[in-house]
Scaffold this motif. Structure first.
Motif, mmCIF file in Angstrom:
data_model
loop_
_atom_site.group_PDB
_atom_site.id
_atom_site.type_symbol
_atom_site.label_atom_id
_atom_site.label_comp_id
_atom_site.label_asym_id
_atom_site.label_seq_id
_atom_site.Cartn_x
_atom_site.Cartn_y
_atom_site.Cartn_z
ATOM 1 N N PRO A 29 7.953 32.232 31.127
ATOM 2 C CA PRO A 29 9.223 31.661 30.644
ATOM 3 C C PRO A 29 9.010 30.579 29.589
ATOM 4 O O PRO A 29 9.723 30.524 28.583
ATOM 5 C CB PRO A 29 9.860 31.081 31.917
ATOM 6 N N HIS A 30 8.028 29.728 29.805
ATOM 7 C CA HIS A 30 7.730 28.645 28.870
ATOM 8 C C HIS A 30 7.340 29.197 27.492
ATOM 9 O O HIS A 30 7.888 28.782 26.460
ATOM 10 C CB HIS A 30 6.590 27.804 29.457
ATOM 11 N N THR A 31 6.418 30.142 27.477
ATOM 12 C CA THR A 31 5.893 30.655 26.210
ATOM 13 C C THR A 31 6.864 31.610 25.537
ATOM 14 O O THR A 31 6.996 31.607 24.308
ATOM 15 C CB THR A 31 4.543 31.350 26.446
ATOM 16 N N VAL B 240 14.192 35.123 33.645
ATOM 17 C CA VAL B 240 14.874 34.867 34.914
ATOM 18 C C VAL B 240 14.029 35.363 36.087
ATOM 19 O O VAL B 240 13.880 34.665 37.106
ATOM 20 C CB VAL B 240 16.269 35.526 34.929
ATOM 21 N N VAL B 241 13.459 36.549 35.965
ATOM 22 C CA VAL B 241 12.635 37.107 37.043
ATOM 23 C C VAL B 241 11.446 36.201 37.336
ATOM 24 O O VAL B 241 11.172 35.832 38.494
ATOM 25 C CB VAL B 241 12.151 38.527 36.677
ATOM 26 N N TYR B 242 10.709 35.835 36.288
ATOM 27 C CA TYR B 242 9.540 34.969 36.478
ATOM 28 C C TYR B 242 9.947 33.595 37.008
ATOM 29 O O TYR B 242 9.216 32.983 37.799
ATOM 30 C CB TYR B 242 8.758 34.824 35.163
ATOM 31 N N SER B 243 11.108 33.115 36.588
ATOM 32 C CA SER B 243 11.568 31.803 37.048
ATOM 33 C C SER B 243 11.839 31.808 38.555
ATOM 34 O O SER B 243 11.485 30.860 39.265
ATOM 35 C CB SER B 243 12.827 31.383 36.286
ATOM 36 N N TRP B 244 12.476 32.867 39.043
ATOM 37 C CA TRP B 244 12.733 32.974 40.478
ATOM 38 C C TRP B 244 11.428 33.037 41.266
ATOM 39 O O TRP B 244 11.274 32.377 42.307
ATOM 40 C CB TRP B 244 13.591 34.200 40.782
ATOM 41 N N MET C 57 4.106 39.605 20.644
ATOM 42 C CA MET C 57 4.732 38.824 21.715
ATOM 43 C C MET C 57 5.975 39.573 22.184
ATOM 44 O O MET C 57 6.620 40.281 21.405
ATOM 45 C CB MET C 57 5.116 37.442 21.201
ATOM 46 N N LEU C 58 6.326 39.423 23.439
ATOM 47 C CA LEU C 58 7.454 40.160 23.996
ATOM 48 C C LEU C 58 8.733 40.006 23.171
ATOM 49 O O LEU C 58 9.426 41.004 22.934
ATOM 50 C CB LEU C 58 7.704 39.738 25.441
ATOM 51 N N PRO C 59 9.094 38.812 22.687
ATOM 52 C CA PRO C 59 10.318 38.694 21.888
ATOM 53 C C PRO C 59 10.286 39.455 20.566
ATOM 54 O O PRO C 59 11.337 39.671 19.948
ATOM 55 C CB PRO C 59 10.421 37.179 21.630
ATOM 56 N N VAL C 60 9.092 39.863 20.123
ATOM 57 C CA VAL C 60 8.984 40.645 18.884
ATOM 58 C C VAL C 60 9.390 42.090 19.120
ATOM 59 O O VAL C 60 10.007 42.728 18.268
ATOM 60 C CB VAL C 60 7.545 40.583 18.326
ATOM 61 N N SER D 262 15.179 37.479 28.082
ATOM 62 C CA SER D 262 15.830 36.525 28.984
ATOM 63 C C SER D 262 15.848 37.035 30.420
ATOM 64 O O SER D 262 15.730 36.247 31.365
ATOM 65 C CB SER D 262 17.250 36.240 28.505
ATOM 66 N N ARG D 263 15.999 38.354 30.588
ATOM 67 C CA ARG D 263 15.939 38.924 31.941
ATOM 68 C C ARG D 263 14.563 38.696 32.552
ATOM 69 O O ARG D 263 14.445 38.356 33.729
ATOM 70 C CB ARG D 263 16.267 40.418 31.911
ATOM 71 N N GLN D 264 13.517 38.908 31.746
ATOM 72 C CA GLN D 264 12.161 38.674 32.238
ATOM 73 C C GLN D 264 11.945 37.193 32.570
ATOM 74 O O GLN D 264 11.292 36.855 33.557
ATOM 75 C CB GLN D 264 11.135 39.117 31.181
#
Length: 317
Positions: free
Chosen positions: A201-203, A236-240, A221-224, A232-234
């Motif tokens: 989430p940070h990176t 949220v998943v990692y944040s939980w 990178m994933l956002p590319v 953003s879904r990813q």
């Protein structure tokens, strides 16, 4: 009506180089310091020192703390220098990195390699002599993983680059624990896992902000390669998973009530921000709307305060 086409072009400001008489000793010193990425070192030490307090169940010997901080800073700085040398080709093309020392030619690649090697050797010496061999081994392992696995193998080849490459940034939790106890245990492993799940989430928030930079230099990178909403879904998943993992420290380490209360409050605040970013990313790719840097800054604050709670918990138990 103003015709900008007839305006004289502004003269380009030439950056000083190491050979340029305008490059003062302050420029050169600042360039070498910049190669070590001080903000990264600061974040890594922020996860080292609190673990030392928790492992000691109080205040560890200040000499030991100082040696661990210095050795860890040298190790992280060395890894960053080698990363800058290897990535100097793409750093020249990215807005976020083109003012680093190597793209500006204030430091040569050869000089940077020597500097990185010296820092690496000093790190091992400091940790071996004034801490212990296990902590030194962990520091060397983290540096090797960051340079050879993340920088050279994963970064330019897979969208999972920072997921697995981020393992290197988790080692300070282990190093802080072993510096005090001389052995590994489940407690630092839990904190290792917290940093592991925190890293994506940070990176990704930062990479979302600079996705055009990464796209221009073909770093996947994933956002590319994915939409802002998918990223953003990813997040949220990692944040939980990160927040759930942080709560494991309570039963595993038998903490007092201070830590779990802090972890719940901080985790809830972070999850709210992650879900807000997911909501803002629905149906748009506009970064001004998504505001990924809000999550990036929130992630720094979250990790800082969580590990601060780790350090304080024994004092309230």
């Amino acid at each position: 009506m103003t015709h900008v086409g007839h305006q004289a072009a502004a003269p380009q400001r030439r950056e000083p180089t190491a050979e340029d008489p305008r490059a003062t000793w302050k420029d050169v010193v600042a360039a070498y310091v910049g190669l070590t990425k001080p903000r990264v070192i600061e974040l890594l030490l922020l996860t080292t020192v609190p673990v030392m307090f928790f492992a000691d169940r109080g205040v560890p010997p200040l000499g030991l703390v100082l040696a661990t901080v210095v050795g860890g800073a040298f190790s992280a700085g060395s890894a960053s220098v080698f990363n800058c040398v290897y990535d100097r080709d793409i750093d020249e093309q990215m807005r976020r990195t083109r003012r680093r020392a190597l793209p500006r030619h204030i430091v040569s690649a050869r000089a940077a390699l020597v500097f990185g090697a010296v820092l690496g050797v000093l790190s091992v010496v400091v940790l071996l002599v004034w801490v212990n061999p296990l902590s030194a081994l962990l520091a060397v392992s983290a540096e090797a993983f960051y340079v050879f696995v993340y920088t050279m193998l994963l970064k330019r080849r897979t969208t999972q680059n920072i997921v697995w490459g981020g393992l290197a940034g988790c080692f300070p939790a282990l190093i802080g624990w072993t510096a005090v106890t001389g052995e590994l245990a489940w407690t630092p492993v839990v904190l290792f896992a917290v940093v592991f799940f925190w890293t994506p989430p940070h990176t990704w928030a930062l990479a979302l902000r600079y996705r055009e930079d990464y796209a221009n230099v073909d770093v996947p990178m994933l956002p590319v390669v994915a939409s802002a909403h998918a990223v953003s879904r990813q997040v949220v998943v990692y944040s939980w998973v990160m927040v759930a993992t942080s709560l494991l420290l309570w039963p595993v380490a038998s903490t007092g009530p201070f830590y779990p209360v802090a972890a719940v409050v901080l985790g809830a605040a972070f999850l709210v921000e992650a879900h807000r970013m997911l909501g803002r990313a629905r149906g748009t790719e506009e970064l001004s709307v998504i505001s990924p840097m809000r999550l990036f800054h929130a992630s720094n604050l979250y990790l800082s305060l969580l590990f601060f709670a780790v350090a304080l918990d024994p004092l309230f138990s």
